[in-house]
Design an enzyme around this catalytic site. Structure first.
Site, mmCIF file in Angstrom:
data_model
loop_
_atom_site.group_PDB
_atom_site.id
_atom_site.type_symbol
_atom_site.label_atom_id
_atom_site.label_comp_id
_atom_site.label_asym_id
_atom_site.label_seq_id
_atom_site.Cartn_x
_atom_site.Cartn_y
_atom_site.Cartn_z
ATOM 1 N N LYS A 87 0.850 -1.205 0.000
ATOM 2 C CA LYS A 87 0.000 0.000 0.000
ATOM 3 C C LYS A 87 0.878 1.245 0.000
ATOM 4 C CE LYS A 87 -3.790 -2.511 2.114
ATOM 5 N NZ LYS A 87 -4.360 -3.083 3.325
ATOM 6 N N GLN A 97 -4.675 -1.798 9.712
ATOM 7 C CA GLN A 97 -4.574 -3.112 9.059
ATOM 8 C C GLN A 97 -5.146 -4.212 9.961
ATOM 9 O OE1 GLN A 97 -3.341 -3.596 5.863
ATOM 10 N NE2 GLN A 97 -3.939 -5.737 6.064
ATOM 11 N N ASP A 151 -11.391 2.511 4.501
ATOM 12 C CA ASP A 151 -11.700 1.091 4.326
ATOM 13 C C ASP A 151 -13.157 0.797 4.696
ATOM 14 O OD1 ASP A 151 -10.843 -1.227 3.216
ATOM 15 O OD2 ASP A 151 -9.737 -1.956 4.959
#
Ligand code: NDP
Length: 274
Positions: free
Chosen positions: A48, A92, A115
């Protein structure tokens, strides 16, 4: 069978985005928080970062020890929420077991929740309203659109109901007028259900869980799974061979994975320009 090349589409979308960055008053900023040393998570986070840099984004990686307390992690999220150079925050997953992922997600400012994991964005998605949508299912929708797959009226089966993949995937397909069945570990006869599907999305986390003879002729197969076998091979949640009778299949790797990162960049760009 035609492979759905996520690598190529992601590259194109990333290039288009990179061209738009210099015209912005300041570059979009993405912060990725990694708690602990999970090797797979470390690889995803570093990918990323690489793509964010290539696009000209500001990228910050925050590495925290595996034993970080919930209050300490929430303080990190608060600081990123308050930072005007950061438009997108991604924590994450999976987090170490002692940390409540929902509590962490909900601390993220929904405008920076690239996200789509906050209750606010999840709720907006359920209602078909504009918010940040989780990157993986968004990437799957982009792949299906690129391939010209007809969604309206199609029978879709999504196997797996996590908040980050399966559940939002089912909602996106339903918003696109598919008739969706969401299967999970308590579903009876998953094989028969998958055989009835014109579109199959597998997000189970079990290597080669979906067998070739579960797939109906002409079906579209989206394999979200990424599983590392003891011998080092990377396989999906769908068996890798014997799928010639399918219409489209996403390869693993090179299918959904790169699209997840491309959508993270799109969501961050959108947050920066909102
Ligand atoms: P989770 O472990 O959170 O969810 C797995 C889901 O599969 C659960 O809903 C579970 O059901 C269901 N399941 C487990 N066993 C069975 C079974 N025997 N039959 C039917 N359903 C079953 O995983 P994620 O959604 O986070 O990830 C799924 C996969 O996708 C993983 O391989 C992961 O690595 C990969 N992934 C890939 C990404 C990419 O960019 N390509 C991004 C994110 C994930 P229940 O709810 O009942 O327990």
């Amino acid at each position: 069978m035609i492979p759905l090349d996520g690598q190529a589409l992601a590259r194109r979308l990333n290039q288009e985005l990179a061209r738009q960055v210099p015209a912005l008053p300041r570059p979009p900023g993405l912060a990725v928080v990694l708690v602990g040393e999970d090797p797979a998570s470390r690889v995803y986070v570093s990918r990323k970062g690489t793509v964010a840099h290539r696009l000209g984004f500001v990228h910050r990686q925050v590495d925290l020890a595996a034993d970080t307390s919930l209050p300490d992690l929430l303080r990190v999220v608060d600081a990123l929420n308050a930072d005007p150079t950061i438009d997108g925050i991604l924590v994450q997953l999976p987090l170490p077991a002692h940390l409540d992922a929902a509590a962490v997600a909900d601390r993220i400012d929904p405008r920076k929740d690239v996200d789509g994991l906050t209750a606010t964005n999840a709720g907006l998605l359920v209602q078909g309203r504009v918010g940040h949508v989780p990157c993986t299912p968004l990437g799957v929708m982009a792949l299906l659109a690129e391939a010209g797959v007809t969604l309206r009226g199609a029978r879709a089966v999504v196997v797996g109901r996590s908040n980050i993949v399966g559940r939002p995937m089912a909602q996106l397909l339903e918003h696109a007028d598919c008739t969706v069945t969401l299967a999970h570990s308590r579903t009876r006869d998953v094989a028969a259900l998958v055989r009835s599907a014109e579109i199959v999305v597998a997000a189970v986390g079990r290597p080669e869980f979906v067998a070739a003879d579960w797939i109906a002729p002409g079906a579209v197969v989206v394999d979200v799974g990424i599983n590392r076998l003891p011998d080092g091979r990377l396989v999906g949640d769908v068996v890798g061979a014997g799928l010639d009778h399918a219409a489209f299949v996403t390869p693993v790797p090179g299918g959904v994975g790169p699209m997840t990162i491309a959508m993270l960049m799109q969501n961050t760009f959108r947050a920066a320009t909102a």
